[in-house]
Design a protein around this motif. Structure first.
Motif, PDB file in Angstrom:
ATOM      1  N   ALA A  14       0.814  -1.222   0.000  1.00  0.00           N
ATOM      2  CA  ALA A  14       0.000   0.000   0.000  1.00  0.00           C
ATOM      3  C   ALA A  14       0.847   1.273   0.000  1.00  0.00           C
ATOM      4  O   ALA A  14       0.291   2.379   0.009  1.00  0.00           O
ATOM      5  N   TYR A  15       2.169   1.117  -0.032  1.00  0.00           N
ATOM      6  CA  TYR A  15       3.058   2.272   0.149  1.00  0.00           C
ATOM      7  C   TYR A  15       3.140   3.086  -1.143  1.00  0.00           C
ATOM      8  O   TYR A  15       3.762   2.667  -2.129  1.00  0.00           O
ATOM      9  N   ARG A  16       2.497   4.231  -1.134  1.00  0.00           N
ATOM     10  CA  ARG A  16       2.473   5.121  -2.309  1.00  0.00           C
ATOM     11  C   ARG A  16       2.723   6.553  -1.825  1.00  0.00           C
ATOM     12  O   ARG A  16       1.814   7.367  -1.766  1.00  0.00           O
ATOM     13  N   PRO A  17       3.954   6.859  -1.488  1.00  0.00           N
ATOM     14  CA  PRO A  17       4.250   8.122  -0.820  1.00  0.00           C
ATOM     15  C   PRO A  17       4.222   9.312  -1.774  1.00  0.00           C
ATOM     16  O   PRO A  17       4.354   9.165  -2.993  1.00  0.00           O
ATOM     17  N   ASP A  18       4.058  10.481  -1.198  1.00  0.00           N
ATOM     18  CA  ASP A  18       4.305  11.704  -1.947  1.00  0.00           C
ATOM     19  C   ASP A  18       5.810  11.829  -2.158  1.00  0.00           C
ATOM     20  O   ASP A  18       6.583  11.778  -1.196  1.00  0.00           O
ATOM     21  N   VAL A  19       6.220  11.945  -3.402  1.00  0.00           N
ATOM     22  CA  VAL A  19       7.636  12.052  -3.744  1.00  0.00           C
ATOM     23  C   VAL A  19       7.866  13.429  -4.342  1.00  0.00           C
ATOM     24  O   VAL A  19       7.091  13.889  -5.192  1.00  0.00           O
ATOM     25  N   ARG A  20       8.903  14.088  -3.872  1.00  0.00           N
ATOM     26  CA  ARG A  20       9.225  15.426  -4.375  1.00  0.00           C
ATOM     27  C   ARG A  20       9.306  15.411  -5.901  1.00  0.00           C
ATOM     28  O   ARG A  20      10.010  14.587  -6.490  1.00  0.00           O
ATOM     29  N   GLU A  21       8.578  16.329  -6.533  1.00  0.00           N
ATOM     30  CA  GLU A  21       8.542  16.389  -7.999  1.00  0.00           C
ATOM     31  C   GLU A  21       8.591  17.837  -8.455  1.00  0.00           C
ATOM     32  O   GLU A  21       7.749  18.646  -8.075  1.00  0.00           O
ATOM     33  N   PRO A  22       9.572  18.204  -9.281  1.00  0.00           N
ATOM     34  CA  PRO A  22       9.677  19.593  -9.745  1.00  0.00           C
ATOM     35  C   PRO A  22       8.575  19.953 -10.731  1.00  0.00           C
ATOM     36  O   PRO A  22       8.109  19.103 -11.493  1.00  0.00           O
ATOM     37  N   ASP A  23       8.160  21.210 -10.718  1.00  0.00           N
ATOM     38  CA  ASP A  23       7.094  21.663 -11.616  1.00  0.00           C
ATOM     39  C   ASP A  23       7.486  21.543 -13.082  1.00  0.00           C
ATOM     40  O   ASP A  23       6.618  21.335 -13.948  1.00  0.00           O
ATOM     41  N   ASP A  24       8.773  21.675 -13.360  1.00  0.00           N
ATOM     42  CA  ASP A  24       9.208  21.642 -14.769  1.00  0.00           C
ATOM     43  C   ASP A  24       9.814  20.297 -15.159  1.00  0.00           C
ATOM     44  O   ASP A  24      10.602  20.222 -16.100  1.00  0.00           O
ATOM     45  N   ASP A  71       8.636  17.632 -16.717  1.00  0.00           N
ATOM     46  CA  ASP A  71       8.396  17.222 -18.109  1.00  0.00           C
ATOM     47  C   ASP A  71       9.108  18.122 -19.101  1.00  0.00           C
ATOM     48  O   ASP A  71       9.671  17.639 -20.098  1.00  0.00           O
ATOM     49  N   ASP A  72       9.116  19.421 -18.843  1.00  0.00           N
ATOM     50  CA  ASP A  72       9.811  20.344 -19.741  1.00  0.00           C
ATOM     51  C   ASP A  72      11.307  20.076 -19.743  1.00  0.00           C
ATOM     52  O   ASP A  72      11.961  20.096 -20.801  1.00  0.00           O
ATOM     53  N   PHE A  73      11.857  19.824 -18.561  1.00  0.00           N
ATOM     54  CA  PHE A  73      13.286  19.536 -18.440  1.00  0.00           C
ATOM     55  C   PHE A  73      13.667  18.338 -19.295  1.00  0.00           C
ATOM     56  O   PHE A  73      14.639  18.370 -20.067  1.00  0.00           O
ATOM     57  N   TRP A  74      12.879  17.266 -19.192  1.00  0.00           N
ATOM     58  CA  TRP A  74      13.250  16.051 -19.907  1.00  0.00           C
ATOM     59  C   TRP A  74      12.928  16.118 -21.390  1.00  0.00           C
ATOM     60  O   TRP A  74      13.700  15.611 -22.229  1.00  0.00           O
ATOM     61  N   SER A  75      11.838  16.744 -21.763  1.00  0.00           N
ATOM     62  CA  SER A  75      11.546  16.848 -23.198  1.00  0.00           C
ATOM     63  C   SER A  75      12.611  17.692 -23.888  1.00  0.00           C
ATOM     64  O   SER A  75      13.048  17.371 -25.005  1.00  0.00           O
ATOM     65  N   ARG A  76      13.062  18.758 -23.230  1.00  0.00           N
ATOM     66  CA  ARG A  76      14.133  19.577 -23.798  1.00  0.00           C
ATOM     67  C   ARG A  76      15.442  18.790 -23.872  1.00  0.00           C
ATOM     68  O   ARG A  76      16.157  18.824 -24.891  1.00  0.00           O
ATOM     69  N   THR A  77      15.778  18.069 -22.805  1.00  0.00           N
ATOM     70  CA  THR A  77      17.025  17.303 -22.773  1.00  0.00           C
ATOM     71  C   THR A  77      17.074  16.275 -23.896  1.00  0.00           C
ATOM     72  O   THR A  77      18.071  16.161 -24.618  1.00  0.00           O
ATOM     73  N   ILE A  78      15.993  15.519 -24.050  1.00  0.00           N
ATOM     74  CA  ILE A  78      15.975  14.470 -25.079  1.00  0.00           C
ATOM     75  C   ILE A  78      15.981  15.095 -26.476  1.00  0.00           C
ATOM     76  O   ILE A  78      16.704  14.636 -27.372  1.00  0.00           O
ATOM     77  N   ALA A  79      15.205  16.160 -26.667  1.00  0.00           N
ATOM     78  CA  ALA A  79      15.155  16.802 -27.982  1.00  0.00           C
ATOM     79  C   ALA A  79      16.521  17.349 -28.376  1.00  0.00           C
ATOM     80  O   ALA A  79      16.945  17.215 -29.541  1.00  0.00           O
ATOM     81  N   GLU A  80      17.213  17.981 -27.442  1.00  0.00           N
ATOM     82  CA  GLU A  80      18.532  18.539 -27.752  1.00  0.00           C
ATOM     83  C   GLU A  80      19.517  17.449 -28.167  1.00  0.00           C
ATOM     84  O   GLU A  80      20.310  17.635 -29.101  1.00  0.00           O
ATOM     85  N   GLY A 114      13.079   7.545  -9.762  1.00  0.00           N
ATOM     86  CA  GLY A 114      12.333   6.525 -10.478  1.00  0.00           C
ATOM     87  C   GLY A 114      10.840   6.576 -10.238  1.00  0.00           C
ATOM     88  O   GLY A 114      10.052   6.213 -11.121  1.00  0.00           O
ATOM     89  N   ALA A 115      10.423   7.041  -9.064  1.00  0.00           N
ATOM     90  CA  ALA A 115       8.984   7.143  -8.794  1.00  0.00           C
ATOM     91  C   ALA A 115       8.334   8.183  -9.702  1.00  0.00           C
ATOM     92  O   ALA A 115       7.184   8.002 -10.138  1.00  0.00           O
ATOM     93  N   ASN A 116       9.045   9.256 -10.008  1.00  0.00           N
ATOM     94  CA  ASN A 116       8.493  10.274 -10.905  1.00  0.00           C
ATOM     95  C   ASN A 116       8.429   9.784 -12.346  1.00  0.00           C
ATOM     96  O   ASN A 116       7.481  10.103 -13.077  1.00  0.00           O
ATOM     97  N   PHE A 117       9.421   9.022 -12.761  1.00  0.00           N
ATOM     98  CA  PHE A 117       9.340   8.427 -14.101  1.00  0.00           C
ATOM     99  C   PHE A 117       8.226   7.391 -14.163  1.00  0.00           C
ATOM    100  O   PHE A 117       7.534   7.263 -15.179  1.00  0.00           O
ATOM    101  N   ALA A 118       8.059   6.640 -13.074  1.00  0.00           N
ATOM    102  CA  ALA A 118       7.018   5.609 -13.052  1.00  0.00           C
ATOM    103  C   ALA A 118       5.626   6.208 -13.259  1.00  0.00           C
ATOM    104  O   ALA A 118       4.767   5.591 -13.892  1.00  0.00           O
ATOM    105  N   LYS A 119       5.398   7.409 -12.741  1.00  0.00           N
ATOM    106  CA  LYS A 119       4.102   8.073 -12.910  1.00  0.00           C
ATOM    107  C   LYS A 119       3.774   8.322 -14.382  1.00  0.00           C
ATOM    108  O   LYS A 119       2.608   8.516 -14.735  1.00  0.00           O
ATOM    109  N   ARG A 120       4.790   8.326 -15.226  1.00  0.00           N
ATOM    110  CA  ARG A 120       4.624   8.663 -16.637  1.00  0.00           C
ATOM    111  C   ARG A 120       4.776   7.443 -17.552  1.00  0.00           C
ATOM    112  O   ARG A 120       4.696   7.578 -18.770  1.00  0.00           O
ATOM    113  N   ALA A 121       5.019   6.284 -16.970  1.00  0.00           N
ATOM    114  CA  ALA A 121       5.317   5.091 -17.751  1.00  0.00           C
ATOM    115  C   ALA A 121       4.072   4.223 -17.906  1.00  0.00           C
ATOM    116  O   ALA A 121       3.363   3.973 -16.933  1.00  0.00           O
TER     117      ALA A 121
END
Length: 325
Positions: A13-23, A25-34, A254-261
């Motif tokens: 049942a462990y589904r904690p709030d994990v620190r997640e930056p507001d940007d 998705d923007d950070f990673w989309s820019r990184t991969i695109a570049e 990894g928890a933040n990536f998991a939210k998008r996978a």
């Protein structure tokens, strides 16, 4: 080692709030695109080996910033394509090793790309070949705090991008069906697997085994084992840097990536694991967005997890999802 983490019931049942930056998705989309825009060629050269049932190629592909990353490409000999493929990521400190050293997936009929981890390859195994041509500020011994002052300079920004570009590279091969590409890895390789699962589209499966790089704030305070303890050593010297450090790490959790996978996923966890504590693995698993998800639980194992038992579970899981068509 005795169990030291949450109970099995609490873990499910462990589904904690994990620190997640507001940007995030923007950070990673820019990184991969570049990095994709930086270009570069996929090159391969056949390697002479004593093996008679598969062929091995020394493959180089453009990773972060277009920088060359080495990999071994192993193909079942005589198989007709297009075939499903597995891109595999390595554990902490290891390199790609010797040609043919990882042959299970090719022996099972898959195209297999085993990615070298930039800057690593001298802690165990048979060595690595990919440099990391980037300096960083002060860091503790190891890789986990390199460039940790800023997400732009952080070491795993480059490694995770290399992982996405490894998927791009294998999809470009004529022997591969680009719609049937899976990703896998154990420990650090499991953490890279989760990152790529959250960043690359259209994967047929993801298989993170006892994954590292998950729920950093809990891991760093829970275990005294490396690599997470590298952050403790860093913060014990750089007093007061906690917020800055954990803000950086939140871009790589990894928890933040998991939210998008959403790809079908098979995790594994070991309930006596002092290196990647089980609650950190469950934090990613329970946040995983895809509906087709399973976790193999090794009740009395430490960080070795299921070993060959887990590979057979992965092979069965992937066969149901990647070998048809």
């Amino acid at each position: 080692m005795p169990r030291f983490d949450l109970t099995p019931t609490e873990l499910t049942a462990y589904r904690p709030d994990v620190r997640e930056p507001d940007d995030f998705d923007d950070f990673w989309s820019r990184t991969i695109a570049e990095s994709r825009d930086a270009g570069g060629e996929v090159r391969r050269v056949r390697v002479d080996t004593p093996f008679t049932v598969f062929d091995v190629y020394d493959l180089t592909f453009p990773g972060f910033g277009g920088e060359p990353v080495s990999a071994w490409l192993t193909l079942p000999r005589g198989a007709t394509g297009p075939l499903p493929a597995v891109v595999e990521f390595n554990g902490y400190g290891g390199g790609r090793g010797l040609p043919g050293e990882r042959s299970d997936w090719a022996a099972a009929g898959y195209v297999h790309l085993f990615m070298d981890t930039r800057g690593q390859g001298s802690m165990w195994g048979s060595g690595g070949d990919t440099p990391d041509p980037h300096g960083s500020g002060p860091s503790a011994t190891g890789f986990l705090t390199r460039g940790i002052d800023d997400p732009e300079s952080y070491y795993y920004r480059r490694v995770f991008t290399d992982g996405v570009r490894a998927v791009d590279a294998v999809r470009s091969l004529p022997e591969v069906d680009p719609t049937r590409v899976a990703i896998a890895g154990g420990s650090q390789g499991g953490g890279i697997t989760l990152a790529v699962a959250g960043l690359a589209e259209g994967l047929v499966a993801a298989m993170p085994d006892v994954p590292f790089l998950c729920h950093f704030e809990r891991a760093v305070g829970l275990t005294d084992r490396d690599p997470y303890h590298e952050v403790v050593r860093y913060l014990s010297v750089h007093r007061g840097a906690d917020e800055r450090v954990f803000d950086t790490l939140s871009y790589f959790d990894g928890a933040n990536f998991a939210k998008r996978a959403t790809a079908p996923v098979l995790f594994s966890v070991a309930l006596m694991d002092p290196v990647c504590p089980p609650s950190t693995v469950y934090a990613a698993f329970n946040h995983y967005a895809g509906d087709d998800k399973r976790i193999e639980v090794y009740t009395h194992n430490q960080h070795e997890g299921g070993q060959a038992h887990q590979w057979f579970a992965q092979a069965a899981f992937l066969a149901e999802r990647a070998t048809a068509g």
